[in-house]
Enzyme design. Structure first.
Site, mmCIF file in Angstrom:
data_model
loop_
_atom_site.group_PDB
_atom_site.id
_atom_site.type_symbol
_atom_site.label_atom_id
_atom_site.label_comp_id
_atom_site.label_asym_id
_atom_site.label_seq_id
_atom_site.Cartn_x
_atom_site.Cartn_y
_atom_site.Cartn_z
ATOM 1 N N ASP A 292 0.808 -1.059 0.013
ATOM 2 C CA ASP A 292 0.128 0.208 0.102
ATOM 3 C C ASP A 292 0.892 1.217 0.008
ATOM 4 O O ASP A 292 0.500 2.208 -0.532
ATOM 5 C CB ASP A 292 -0.929 -0.003 1.114
ATOM 6 C CG ASP A 292 -2.064 1.059 1.160
ATOM 7 O OD1 ASP A 292 -2.523 1.365 0.022
ATOM 8 O OD2 ASP A 292 -2.623 1.355 2.138
ATOM 9 N N CYS B 111 -4.305 5.085 -1.849
ATOM 10 C CA CYS B 111 -5.032 4.327 -3.032
ATOM 11 C C CYS B 111 -4.973 5.268 -4.408
ATOM 12 O O CYS B 111 -5.666 6.411 -4.080
ATOM 13 C CB CYS B 111 -6.458 4.257 -2.499
ATOM 14 S SG CYS B 111 -7.273 3.282 -3.868
ATOM 15 N N ASN C 69 -1.418 6.922 4.840
ATOM 16 C CA ASN C 69 -1.345 5.748 5.779
ATOM 17 C C ASN C 69 -0.600 6.128 7.241
ATOM 18 O O ASN C 69 0.021 6.963 7.167
ATOM 19 C CB ASN C 69 -0.444 4.564 5.287
ATOM 20 C CG ASN C 69 -1.109 4.068 4.275
ATOM 21 O OD1 ASN C 69 -2.072 3.087 4.402
ATOM 22 N ND2 ASN C 69 -0.735 3.634 2.939
#
Length: 314
Positions: A20, A244, A253
């Site tokens: 991610d 994302c 994050n």
């Protein structure tokens, strides 16, 4: 007199930086760099590492070499190296690469699901059923992630009932754990409270994992609320990198070392060597050629802090 809150004594952290985190970077690391990053994270005590994604290379070129990364890893015993997959094709590739765990991901809103994986939620659930069967046959852990559980950048608020109904379907398919993703950082402590309480009311025997973002600065505040409610499983990304690429406003994050620092200061154990983790974040800065968003790497450790989060003596 207000009673002191009771927090979990230990927290499980899944490191998502190699997936991610890197998927949102303009710089594409080499396979060797990714392997070094993952192995250094394991050396620092991370035992759950999201090491890649088996998705269309044209859509996420940063993850194009996921099979090569898994093949080159020197796997540390006791570490679970997982990957996310959107469909059966990705699951087959992941199983062939000998991943330890598969995380199927789908969204709590139709708009984001179509933007993210080009399918309806119903189609994603059908894929999830097939992925669950493939995982069982291969002896691979099957988990699930519900994206935009805290709000959708296209549709706004997501009804709690929809998130819970989707979660129920995933548990029915055999998911060993479900993660709620705050994909664009729309969560706040009140919403974390409501979602978490709704989860435990409906699934009292299950263990919830939260994937929270700090896009609007509420990441660690949301963690604190979740800790109050007994949540002891979180995702975080080394250096605080990532987000994302298919959702507007998605960077941010939670930074792994910032989260670990806060937990250790609170006397909550993680099993992670924080000075070693900070060294990994510094290495990552060199790989990316820029400073990372994390704060502890800039401010340094509190001098009295035990490196592994073991409780301090009074």
């Amino acid at each position: 007199m207000i009673a002191a809150p009771r927090f979990p004594s230990r927290v499980s952290i899944r490191e998502v930086g190699p997936r991610d985190g890197l998927q949102n970077e303009d710089v594409i690391l080499s396979t060797a760099q990714k392997v070094r990053l993952i192995e250094r994270l394991a050396d620092a005590g991370l035992v759950l590492i999201e090491a890649g994604a088996f998705v269309r290379p044209a859509s996420v070129p940063q993850m194009a070499d996921a099979a090569e990364v898994f093949a080159a890893l020197s796997r540390r015993p006791g570490v679970v190296y997982s990957a996310i997959v959107p469909n059966v094709t990705g699951a087959k590739r992941a199983i062939a690469a000998r991943v330890d765990a598969i995380q199927v991901f789908l969204s709590a809103s139709e708009s984001h699901n179509r933007s993210n994986v080009n399918m309806s939620i119903g189609q994603s659930l059908a894929q999830a059923a097939d992925i669950a069967a493939l995982s069982r046959a291969a002896g691979v852990q099957f988990e699930a992630v519900v994206s935009v559980a805290f709000g959708c950048p296209f549709e706004g608020d997501v009804p709690l009932e929809r998130v819970m109904d989707l979660t129920a379907r995933l548990f029915d398919l055999g998911a060993q754990q479900v993660t709620f993703g705050d994909t664009t950082g729309m969560g706040h402590p009140g919403l974390v409270h409501d979602l978490t309480q709704a989860f435990y009311a409906r699934f009292p025997q299950e263990r919830l994992r939260l994937h929270l973002h700090s896009a609007r600065g509420a990441g660690l505040a949301n963690v604190l609320m979740a800790l109050h409610l007994g949540v002891d499983c979180f995702d975080a990304s080394v250096g605080g990198i990532g987000g994302c690429p298919f959702a507007p406003g998605a960077p941010g994050n939670i930074c792994t070392e910032d989260l670990v620092h806060m937990l250790h200061e609170m006397g909550i154990s993680t099993g992670i060597d924080l000075p070693a983790l900070l060294d990994v974040a510094r290495m990552l800065e060199g790989m990316l050629g820029r400073t990372v968003p994390g704060q502890t790497i800039k401010a340094g450790l509190c001098k009295h802090l035990p490196p592994d989060g073991s409780p301090r003596l009074p």
